[in-house]
Scaffold this active site. Structure first.
Site, mmCIF file in Angstrom:
data_model
loop_
_atom_site.group_PDB
_atom_site.id
_atom_site.type_symbol
_atom_site.label_atom_id
_atom_site.label_comp_id
_atom_site.label_asym_id
_atom_site.label_seq_id
_atom_site.Cartn_x
_atom_site.Cartn_y
_atom_site.Cartn_z
ATOM 1 N N ARG A 153 56.179 94.741 14.177
ATOM 2 C CA ARG A 153 55.411 95.998 14.106
ATOM 3 C C ARG A 153 56.167 97.141 14.786
ATOM 4 O O ARG A 153 56.119 98.283 14.322
ATOM 5 C CB ARG A 153 54.020 95.809 14.724
ATOM 6 N N LYS A 195 52.359 102.877 15.883
ATOM 7 C CA LYS A 195 52.000 102.736 17.290
ATOM 8 C C LYS A 195 52.994 103.586 18.083
ATOM 9 O O LYS A 195 54.009 103.098 18.590
ATOM 10 C CB LYS A 195 52.037 101.257 17.689
ATOM 11 N N GLU A 242 38.414 102.787 14.113
ATOM 12 C CA GLU A 242 38.697 101.771 15.130
ATOM 13 C C GLU A 242 38.302 102.360 16.475
ATOM 14 O O GLU A 242 37.754 103.461 16.542
ATOM 15 C CB GLU A 242 40.181 101.387 15.117
HETATM 16 N N1 PXG Z 1 44.027 100.087 17.855
HETATM 17 C C1 PXG Z 1 44.780 100.819 18.681
HETATM 18 C C2 PXG Z 1 44.769 102.291 18.555
HETATM 19 C C3 PXG Z 1 45.563 100.183 19.660
HETATM 20 O O1 PXG Z 1 46.322 100.902 20.486
HETATM 21 C C4 PXG Z 1 44.724 98.059 18.868
HETATM 22 C C5 PXG Z 1 43.992 98.743 17.923
HETATM 23 C C6 PXG Z 1 44.700 96.565 18.878
HETATM 24 O O2 PXG Z 1 45.917 96.062 18.361
HETATM 25 P P1 PXG Z 1 46.525 94.672 18.847
HETATM 26 O O3 PXG Z 1 47.771 94.543 18.041
HETATM 27 O O4 PXG Z 1 46.789 94.792 20.315
HETATM 28 O O5 PXG Z 1 45.542 93.651 18.532
HETATM 29 C C7 PXG Z 1 45.532 98.776 19.759
HETATM 30 C C8 PXG Z 1 46.341 98.062 20.796
HETATM 31 C C9 PXG Z 1 46.658 99.230 26.801
HETATM 32 C C10 PXG Z 1 46.853 98.430 25.582
HETATM 33 O O6 PXG Z 1 47.427 99.062 27.756
HETATM 34 C C11 PXG Z 1 46.546 98.946 24.350
HETATM 35 C C12 PXG Z 1 46.753 98.194 23.212
HETATM 36 C C13 PXG Z 1 47.259 96.930 23.330
HETATM 37 C C14 PXG Z 1 47.582 96.432 24.558
HETATM 38 C C15 PXG Z 1 47.362 97.172 25.704
HETATM 39 O O7 PXG Z 1 45.728 100.035 26.856
HETATM 40 N N2 PXG Z 1 46.410 98.753 22.008
#
Ligand code: PXG
Length: 292
Positions: free
Chosen positions: A52, A151, A184
């Protein structure tokens, strides 16, 4: 003990791990990142996260100055150097050092940073009781502006929504897209359960291709639960039997109230609890081993 942080092939202690004020990651949020979990001495879904990262970089025409396997090795090495068995990895690629002008062509080389540390998680009571969330006024970025699938280091869209959630006295916000469909949350994807079936917004609604989201869809299908990705409205959320959020940090967290409406029984649902159990089992048993 001070952390050992990887920056462009070298390791630095916390106090010395610094980037230039001319790095466009700082000046413009020009870069991409990943958040990854370490469970039980293994990095969970490492390949998927690095894939990703490369997709995000491609979308913004950012050349990552390391190969997929070099990043994989450097990530595992950073975990080893910090002697972690459980924790959190932040993988960052910035556009690198340039001039005071946004033209990325002035940046000669992207910078790769890997931080591996202990993780702060939501309090266990929140998982046991379920959380309350609200929808917020800030809408999710348009695909045609900054695609939410990227991301990127540019998280202001999400941060504004998080501030609005905090102002409402809750931990997380549901973001709608410009058409009013559910996209989301600020750092999590959202799912609902209705009549034994699982629903989550499509990526086209403005959701990140969440790795936890993908894992939960796989686990559910394997358990014979039907999963679909239709556009969802707030009405659909309010009338769900169960609701939960998924993310690398949050894992699977039940939601019991949305905009003041109690969801289902007001307690974490049966299907949610079943998926949590299966997810935990998977995180314990799979992943890229750090110590071999
Ligand atoms: N939507 C957004 C906007 C994100 O930033 C997710 C969904 C979930 O994706 P994953 O691949 O993690 O299942 C994210 C992920 C943090 C932190 O430190 C944020 C994320 C992941 C890990 C830590 O706030 N965001």
């Amino acid at each position: 003990m001070s952390l050992k942080i990887f920056i462009d092939g070298r390791y630095f202690g916390e106090r010395d791990a610094k980037v230039s004020v001319f790095d466009h990651g700082l000046l413009y949020g020009d870069g991409v990142f990943e958040g990854i979990r370490i469970y039980n001495g293994r990095v969970f879904k490492l390949k998927e996260h690095i894939d990703r990262l490369f997709c995000s970089a491609k979308a913004i025409l950012l050349d990552i100055p390391m190969s997929h396997s070099q990043i994989m090795r450097a990530t595992l090495e950073t975990c080893r150097k910090n002697k972690l068995r459980d924790g959190y990895i932040r993988l960052i690629v910035t556009r690198g050092v340039g001039t005071l002008g946004l033209n990325p062509n002035r940046c000669k080389r992207g910078s790769v940073i890997i931080i591996a540390d202990k993780i702060q998680v939501y309090p266990p009571e929140l998982y046991a009781r379920g959380m309350e969330i609200v929808t917020v006024p800030t809408v999710r970025n348009l695909h045609s502006a900054v695609n939410p699938a990227i991301k990127s280091l540019n998280y202001l869209n999400n941060i504004l929504a998080k501030i609005e959630a905090n102002n409402a006295g809750v931990e997380e916000a549901v973001m709608l897209n410009s058409e009013g469909f559910v996209a989301e949350c600020t750092a999590d994807n959202i799912f609902i359960v209705k009549s034994g079936k699982l629903f989550t917004p499509p990526l086209s609604a403005g959701a990140l291709y969440g790795i936890t989201r993908g894992t939960v869809i796989d686990i559910a299908r394997e358990a014979g639960i039907e999963v679909s990705e239709p556009n969802l409205t707030r009405y659909d959320l309010f009338n769900a039997d169960e609701c939960f959020l998924t993310g690398t940090g949050a894992e699977i967290i039940p939601v019991v109230k949305i905009d003041g409406r109690v969801i289902g029984s007001g307690k974490p649902g049966r299907l949610t609890r079943q998926l949590v159990g299966k997810y935990h089992a998977l995180t314990k048993a799979t992943g890229e081993p750090i110590y071999v």
